[in-house]
Write a protein that holds these residues in place. Sequence first.
Motif, PDB file in Angstrom:
ATOM      1  N   LEU A  63       0.829  -1.205   0.000  1.00 58.05           N
ATOM      2  CA  LEU A  63       0.000   0.000   0.000  1.00 58.05           C
ATOM      3  C   LEU A  63       0.865   1.258   0.000  1.00 58.05           C
ATOM      4  O   LEU A  63       0.541   2.247  -0.663  1.00 58.05           O
ATOM      5  N   LEU A  64       1.963   1.234   0.746  1.00 64.56           N
ATOM      6  CA  LEU A  64       2.859   2.390   0.783  1.00 64.56           C
ATOM      7  C   LEU A  64       3.479   2.657  -0.586  1.00 64.56           C
ATOM      8  O   LEU A  64       3.644   3.814  -0.989  1.00 64.56           O
ATOM      9  N   LEU A  65       3.812   1.596  -1.303  1.00 66.36           N
ATOM     10  CA  LEU A  65       4.374   1.778  -2.643  1.00 66.36           C
ATOM     11  C   LEU A  65       3.335   2.359  -3.597  1.00 66.36           C
ATOM     12  O   LEU A  65       3.642   3.239  -4.415  1.00 66.36           O
ATOM     13  N   VAL A  66       2.099   1.874  -3.486  1.00 64.74           N
ATOM     14  CA  VAL A  66       1.017   2.441  -4.309  1.00 64.74           C
ATOM     15  C   VAL A  66       0.804   3.905  -3.940  1.00 64.74           C
ATOM     16  O   VAL A  66       0.626   4.770  -4.809  1.00 64.74           O
ATOM     17  N   ILE A  86       0.845   7.381  -6.311  1.00 67.44           N
ATOM     18  CA  ILE A  86      -0.298   8.296  -6.372  1.00 67.44           C
ATOM     19  C   ILE A  86       0.085   9.670  -5.854  1.00 67.44           C
ATOM     20  O   ILE A  86      -0.338  10.701  -6.400  1.00 67.44           O
ATOM     21  N   ARG A  87       0.910   9.725  -4.817  1.00 65.54           N
ATOM     22  CA  ARG A  87       1.336  11.016  -4.267  1.00 65.54           C
ATOM     23  C   ARG A  87       2.128  11.809  -5.297  1.00 65.54           C
ATOM     24  O   ARG A  87       1.954  13.030  -5.423  1.00 65.54           O
ATOM     25  N   VAL A  88       2.995  11.147  -6.046  1.00 63.76           N
ATOM     26  CA  VAL A  88       3.753  11.828  -7.097  1.00 63.76           C
ATOM     27  C   VAL A  88       2.804  12.391  -8.157  1.00 63.76           C
ATOM     28  O   VAL A  88       2.954  13.543  -8.598  1.00 63.76           O
ATOM     29  N   LEU A  89       1.810  11.596  -8.557  1.00 65.80           N
ATOM     30  CA  LEU A  89       0.858  12.037  -9.579  1.00 65.80           C
ATOM     31  C   LEU A  89       0.030  13.228  -9.084  1.00 65.80           C
ATOM     32  O   LEU A  89      -0.163  14.210  -9.820  1.00 65.80           O
ATOM     33  N   VAL A  90      -0.460  13.138  -7.844  1.00 60.28           N
ATOM     34  CA  VAL A  90      -1.270  14.227  -7.298  1.00 60.28           C
ATOM     35  C   VAL A  90      -0.437  15.492  -7.146  1.00 60.28           C
ATOM     36  O   VAL A  90      -0.907  16.610  -7.439  1.00 60.28           O
ATOM     37  N   THR A  91       0.807  15.360  -6.726  1.00 62.36           N
ATOM     38  CA  THR A  91       1.683  16.522  -6.581  1.00 62.36           C
ATOM     39  C   THR A  91       1.937  17.193  -7.926  1.00 62.36           C
ATOM     40  O   THR A  91       1.950  18.423  -8.033  1.00 62.36           O
ATOM     41  N   LYS A  92       2.122  16.375  -8.967  1.00 59.81           N
ATOM     42  CA  LYS A  92       2.321  16.937 -10.307  1.00 59.81           C
ATOM     43  C   LYS A  92       1.054  17.647 -10.782  1.00 59.81           C
ATOM     44  O   LYS A  92       1.122  18.725 -11.400  1.00 59.81           O
ATOM     45  N   LEU A  93      -0.112  17.056 -10.515  1.00 59.20           N
ATOM     46  CA  LEU A  93      -1.373  17.708 -10.879  1.00 59.20           C
ATOM     47  C   LEU A  93      -1.534  19.026 -10.123  1.00 59.20           C
ATOM     48  O   LEU A  93      -1.998  20.029 -10.684  1.00 59.20           O
ATOM     49  N   ASP A 112      -4.590  20.839   3.704  1.00 53.36           N
ATOM     50  CA  ASP A 112      -3.465  20.107   3.107  1.00 53.36           C
ATOM     51  C   ASP A 112      -3.522  18.641   3.517  1.00 53.36           C
ATOM     52  O   ASP A 112      -3.230  17.749   2.714  1.00 53.36           O
ATOM     53  N   ASP A 113      -3.894  18.414   4.784  1.00 50.14           N
ATOM     54  CA  ASP A 113      -3.949  17.055   5.320  1.00 50.14           C
ATOM     55  C   ASP A 113      -5.276  16.376   5.024  1.00 50.14           C
ATOM     56  O   ASP A 113      -5.308  15.219   4.590  1.00 50.14           O
ATOM     57  N   PHE A 114      -6.378  17.090   5.274  1.00 52.38           N
ATOM     58  CA  PHE A 114      -7.687  16.439   5.218  1.00 52.38           C
ATOM     59  C   PHE A 114      -8.378  16.575   3.867  1.00 52.38           C
ATOM     60  O   PHE A 114      -9.498  16.099   3.699  1.00 52.38           O
ATOM     61  N   VAL A 115      -7.723  17.214   2.910  1.00 52.67           N
ATOM     62  CA  VAL A 115      -8.134  17.131   1.516  1.00 52.67           C
ATOM     63  C   VAL A 115      -7.025  16.413   0.746  1.00 52.67           C
ATOM     64  O   VAL A 115      -7.223  15.308   0.249  1.00 52.67           O
ATOM     65  N   GLY A 116      -5.842  17.038   0.670  1.00 52.44           N
ATOM     66  CA  GLY A 116      -4.747  16.450  -0.090  1.00 52.44           C
ATOM     67  C   GLY A 116      -4.283  15.106   0.436  1.00 52.44           C
ATOM     68  O   GLY A 116      -4.224  14.117  -0.304  1.00 52.44           O
ATOM     69  N   GLY A 117      -3.950  15.057   1.718  1.00 50.68           N
ATOM     70  CA  GLY A 117      -3.452  13.808   2.298  1.00 50.68           C
ATOM     71  C   GLY A 117      -4.495  12.712   2.302  1.00 50.68           C
ATOM     72  O   GLY A 117      -4.196  11.549   2.006  1.00 50.68           O
ATOM     73  N   LEU A 118      -5.740  13.072   2.613  1.00 51.22           N
ATOM     74  CA  LEU A 118      -6.804  12.071   2.707  1.00 51.22           C
ATOM     75  C   LEU A 118      -7.193  11.524   1.343  1.00 51.22           C
ATOM     76  O   LEU A 118      -7.457  10.331   1.195  1.00 51.22           O
ATOM     77  N   LEU A 119      -7.219  12.377   0.323  1.00 45.25           N
ATOM     78  CA  LEU A 119      -7.586  11.860  -1.007  1.00 45.25           C
ATOM     79  C   LEU A 119      -6.496  10.919  -1.536  1.00 45.25           C
ATOM     80  O   LEU A 119      -6.794   9.896  -2.176  1.00 45.25           O
ATOM     81  N   ILE A 120      -5.220  11.222  -1.241  1.00 39.96           N
ATOM     82  CA  ILE A 120      -4.137  10.321  -1.646  1.00 39.96           C
ATOM     83  C   ILE A 120      -4.275   8.980  -0.934  1.00 39.96           C
ATOM     84  O   ILE A 120      -4.157   7.901  -1.543  1.00 39.96           O
ATOM     85  N   ALA A 121      -4.545   9.020   0.373  1.00 40.54           N
ATOM     86  CA  ALA A 121      -4.686   7.786   1.146  1.00 40.54           C
ATOM     87  C   ALA A 121      -5.882   6.973   0.667  1.00 40.54           C
ATOM     88  O   ALA A 121      -5.813   5.738   0.569  1.00 40.54           O
ATOM     89  N   LEU A 180      -5.574   3.295  -0.909  1.00 41.37           N
ATOM     90  CA  LEU A 180      -6.280   2.144  -0.324  1.00 41.37           C
ATOM     91  C   LEU A 180      -7.149   1.477  -1.386  1.00 41.37           C
ATOM     92  O   LEU A 180      -7.218   0.249  -1.458  1.00 41.37           O
ATOM     93  N   GLY A 181      -7.804   2.296  -2.211  1.00 40.53           N
ATOM     94  CA  GLY A 181      -8.633   1.727  -3.262  1.00 40.53           C
ATOM     95  C   GLY A 181      -7.826   0.893  -4.250  1.00 40.53           C
ATOM     96  O   GLY A 181      -8.129  -0.276  -4.486  1.00 40.53           O
ATOM     97  N   TRP A 182      -6.768   1.489  -4.809  1.00 38.83           N
ATOM     98  CA  TRP A 182      -5.974   0.768  -5.804  1.00 38.83           C
ATOM     99  C   TRP A 182      -5.105  -0.318  -5.186  1.00 38.83           C
ATOM    100  O   TRP A 182      -4.800  -1.331  -5.833  1.00 38.83           O
ATOM    101  N   GLY A 183      -4.715  -0.136  -3.930  1.00 40.60           N
ATOM    102  CA  GLY A 183      -3.842  -1.123  -3.308  1.00 40.60           C
ATOM    103  C   GLY A 183      -4.569  -2.301  -2.712  1.00 40.60           C
ATOM    104  O   GLY A 183      -4.120  -3.448  -2.838  1.00 40.60           O
TER     105      GLY A 183
END
Length: 263
Positions: A105-108, A112-119, A209-218, A222-225
Amino acid sequence: MSLNTPQARWRPLPLLASHLFAGLLLLSWLWPTTRALWNAVDHAVFHLLNGSLGAVGWWDWLWALSSIRVFDILVGALLLTLLIRRDWLFAQHQLRPALFTFIGLLLVLLVIRVLVTKLASHFGWQHASPSLEIPAAYHLSDHFPLLERVFELKDRSSRSFPGDHASVLLIWGLFMALFARGARLAVVLGVTLLFMLPRLVAGAHWFSDDFVGGLLIAALALGWGYCTPVAAHIAALLQWIARPPMQLAGKLPLLRRMAVLRY
């Protein structure tokens, strides 16, 4: 749910739900009407938490120490301990599948974090942390110069969205919450939220930053992993790679007492 063996199967409804949740969360932050609410919460939380600094010495020390890199290592050790503690959430035979599924899950999450950061950079969602945007902010790095010089206090960032530190805590909390019940669920949620606080108190991140950005990444991780075969296949590969060294480590006097090494 069971973790006796990694379950390499698709779970379409939970996968769809994770994307729907993440999408609605992001839209609520982007839509001007609800964005005003997020901004109000951001400022209120910042003034409540950061505004508590500067009055009591031990309180400032507490948050200064919890905002350094070394503290993150200690938090990681605690999260790992709760994950692989036998019979806390997982039985003996479930410990390795749970550990390696979480690593998957951490690898997934990293992808996703890299993709969201680029977006976020592409669409102009990035912004500076509140400690850089609000003139009255209390900067721990200014009041604890030795900690700042030796360990680097995490109290500012020119690109604070999404909250990457929070995303790791949240993926751990969401994963553990799948299996925790009662008091253990309260502990999981409490630990997750507690260790998200230092960055918020120090002003390194806005609440959103945490409860929108961090939570959507998590949620997406979780969904894809966990709702697809991805993490299960990663976990199976890691277990196969790790089996010989773990068997060897299990024969060492100090390490063989660890439940995760006995299989």
